[in-house]
Design a protein around this motif. Sequence first.
Motif, PDB file in Angstrom:
ATOM      1  N   GLU A 160     -41.211 -54.375  10.679  1.00  0.00           N
ATOM      2  CA  GLU A 160     -40.245 -53.384  10.229  1.00  0.00           C
ATOM      3  C   GLU A 160     -39.435 -52.792  11.382  1.00  0.00           C
ATOM      4  OE1 GLU A 160     -42.489 -51.478   6.410  1.00  0.00           O
ATOM      5  OE2 GLU A 160     -43.535 -51.478   8.318  1.00  0.00           O
ATOM      6  N   PHE A 161     -39.761 -53.157  12.606  1.00  0.00           N
ATOM      7  CA  PHE A 161     -38.951 -52.722  13.732  1.00  0.00           C
ATOM      8  C   PHE A 161     -37.556 -53.352  13.640  1.00  0.00           C
ATOM      9  CE2 PHE A 161     -42.681 -51.826  16.830  1.00  0.00           C
ATOM     10  CZ  PHE A 161     -42.682 -50.487  16.469  1.00  0.00           C
ATOM     11  N   HIS A 162     -36.575 -52.651  14.157  1.00  0.00           N
ATOM     12  CA  HIS A 162     -35.208 -53.166  14.236  1.00  0.00           C
ATOM     13  C   HIS A 162     -35.191 -54.355  15.202  1.00  0.00           C
ATOM     14  CE1 HIS A 162     -30.932 -53.271  15.416  1.00  0.00           C
ATOM     15  NE2 HIS A 162     -30.704 -52.733  14.230  1.00  0.00           N
ATOM     16  N   PRO A 163     -34.314 -55.361  14.964  1.00  0.00           N
ATOM     17  CA  PRO A 163     -34.262 -56.514  15.879  1.00  0.00           C
ATOM     18  C   PRO A 163     -34.153 -56.156  17.352  1.00  0.00           C
ATOM     19  CG  PRO A 163     -32.957 -56.981  13.934  1.00  0.00           C
ATOM     20  CD  PRO A 163     -33.422 -55.555  13.802  1.00  0.00           C
ATOM     21  N   GLU A 164     -33.379 -55.119  17.674  1.00  0.00           N
ATOM     22  CA  GLU A 164     -33.253 -54.724  19.086  1.00  0.00           C
ATOM     23  C   GLU A 164     -34.586 -54.203  19.625  1.00  0.00           C
ATOM     24  OE1 GLU A 164     -30.833 -55.326  21.170  1.00  0.00           O
ATOM     25  OE2 GLU A 164     -29.806 -56.342  19.527  1.00  0.00           O
ATOM     26  N   GLN A 165     -35.356 -53.526  18.781  1.00  0.00           N
ATOM     27  CA  GLN A 165     -36.678 -53.083  19.207  1.00  0.00           C
ATOM     28  C   GLN A 165     -37.595 -54.278  19.467  1.00  0.00           C
ATOM     29  OE1 GLN A 165     -37.206 -50.257  15.725  1.00  0.00           O
ATOM     30  NE2 GLN A 165     -38.236 -49.050  17.296  1.00  0.00           N
TER      31      GLN A 165
END
Length: 559
Positions: A88-93
């Motif tokens: 569920e983390f953002h792709p940048e994360q």
Amino acid sequence: MECPSFNARLQESIQQNWDLDALSDYGAQTFRYKDVARIIEKLHIILEASGVQHGDKVAICGRNTARWGIAFLATLTYGAVAVPILHEFHPEQIHDIVNHSDAKLLFVGDQIWPQLDIEKMPGLEGVFANSTDEYRILHGRTEKVTYARENLNRLFGERFPMNFRARDIQYYKDSPEEMAVLNYTSGTTSNSKGVMIPFRALWSNVEFASQVYDEHVKPGDNVVSILPTAHMYGMAFEFLYEMTRGAHVTFLGKTPSPTVMLRAFEELKPKVVIAVPLLIEKIVRKAIFPKINAPAIRLALMTPLLRDRIKMNIRRKMQKAFGDNFFEIIVGGAAMNQDIEIFLKGIGFNYTIGYGATECAPIICYAPWTEFVQGSCGKAAPRMEVRIDSRDPQNVPGEILARGMNVMLGYYKNEEATAATLDKEGWYHTGDLGVMDAEGNVFIKGRSKNMLLGANGQNIYPEEIEDKLSSLPYVTECVVIQKGEQLYGLVYTDPDELRKGAISRNGLEAQMEVNRTELNKIVPAYARLHAIKLMDEEFEKTPKKSIKRYKYMDYSVES
């Protein structure tokens, strides 16, 4: 205390439970323990041929699946460090975590991979699909990575020319202080930090679960995995313990709806249920409260004989909803609403509330449901010490400190954060505030970072106000924030509740003003709300379903 090898414990379980079902994807494939062992050995070949050395990092990102679990176990038993990343983390994360962790390989789910940019992860040697097929290669920067995957079956056959058997598996023998997992937090108050979890902490948490559940969970018994396995709560108690016990774990996969969860519980009848408060609260509010608030039931509850019978029937319905085969439900990850907890305790429901943190992999406090004190989160878990940093720990809230075998090594590449969290005596500073009674039961009051100061220096714990506010009509979720000397309640209402109540926007705003008036009658003057603001969307949450409070501290309350 002596700390045996976690990998040795896992190896023994796989050998002893060779022909039993181990991991399943709900409604799809099932792997027996011998299948898990065979795939682990194949992944060891990929790791070895790809140049992964002991201590190197291997990242795993995707929804809960059996192959996610096998990739994780293969990493540990090879001697590499697993870096589980919440899908569920953002792709940048995800890019940042892969880079910060120095991961050499990435096992990634089919849903996640299209969102990622391989050019933003220059340190990766290879990327493999963590999907229903056998770890196909998605990207290889070197020929050795590509060769290892394309020739996997031949290399496996050369290593095991005869039939692969239980006695053939030989896993890496870990040492207690060696890092096993690098787990990036999904905190409610700040950005992610890489928590270095040693093998001793994994072993200690599994041993804790063994002490609590071995009497009730036998080899072959079912457990349903609901929580993200990339988070330590779900990883330890819905996956790792079960694998060392010979139990059968079924992953529900994508974020499950209450309907899917209840159907799985009914079908699989799990021996233990691990839950977050949100799940319990939804079931109680939607399935139980409307029935017991009916006039006839409320009248019957005033008659002692009928009251006991009604409570027994409600308890039985709750137990059947979770499969009617569990010893207890462990609730953790966030605070339980007080009204819900009073209700559960009142009907004699077999639940308990634990307390933990990623930094303790995760358990800090626990008590079995038969000993659990309402409002608490249990006592210090085995091999852990807990104390309250307060001049009067029983009455004056102070920071909760924990020390023992479960505590992390520190934060990866972050000496400053480590020094601020782990003191020289080995105490982990949780950032939570609480008190402890004479028997050692811990009662959490809130997060120290969340604590607000009143106009005259009073300590205001927003969680206590939110607990009362969330029990009022049409309040599904809420956050209390401070602007200057004023407190405001941010409230989200479930659209289903609006449709059911057939209330207009103006009517909802009027109800919130009634709620504010009622709330302000029961809280201290310095904790009263100046206004309630309605939110159009539900609050952003961590995978534990805790609200990311820090995202709303600067919310504009101007209308």
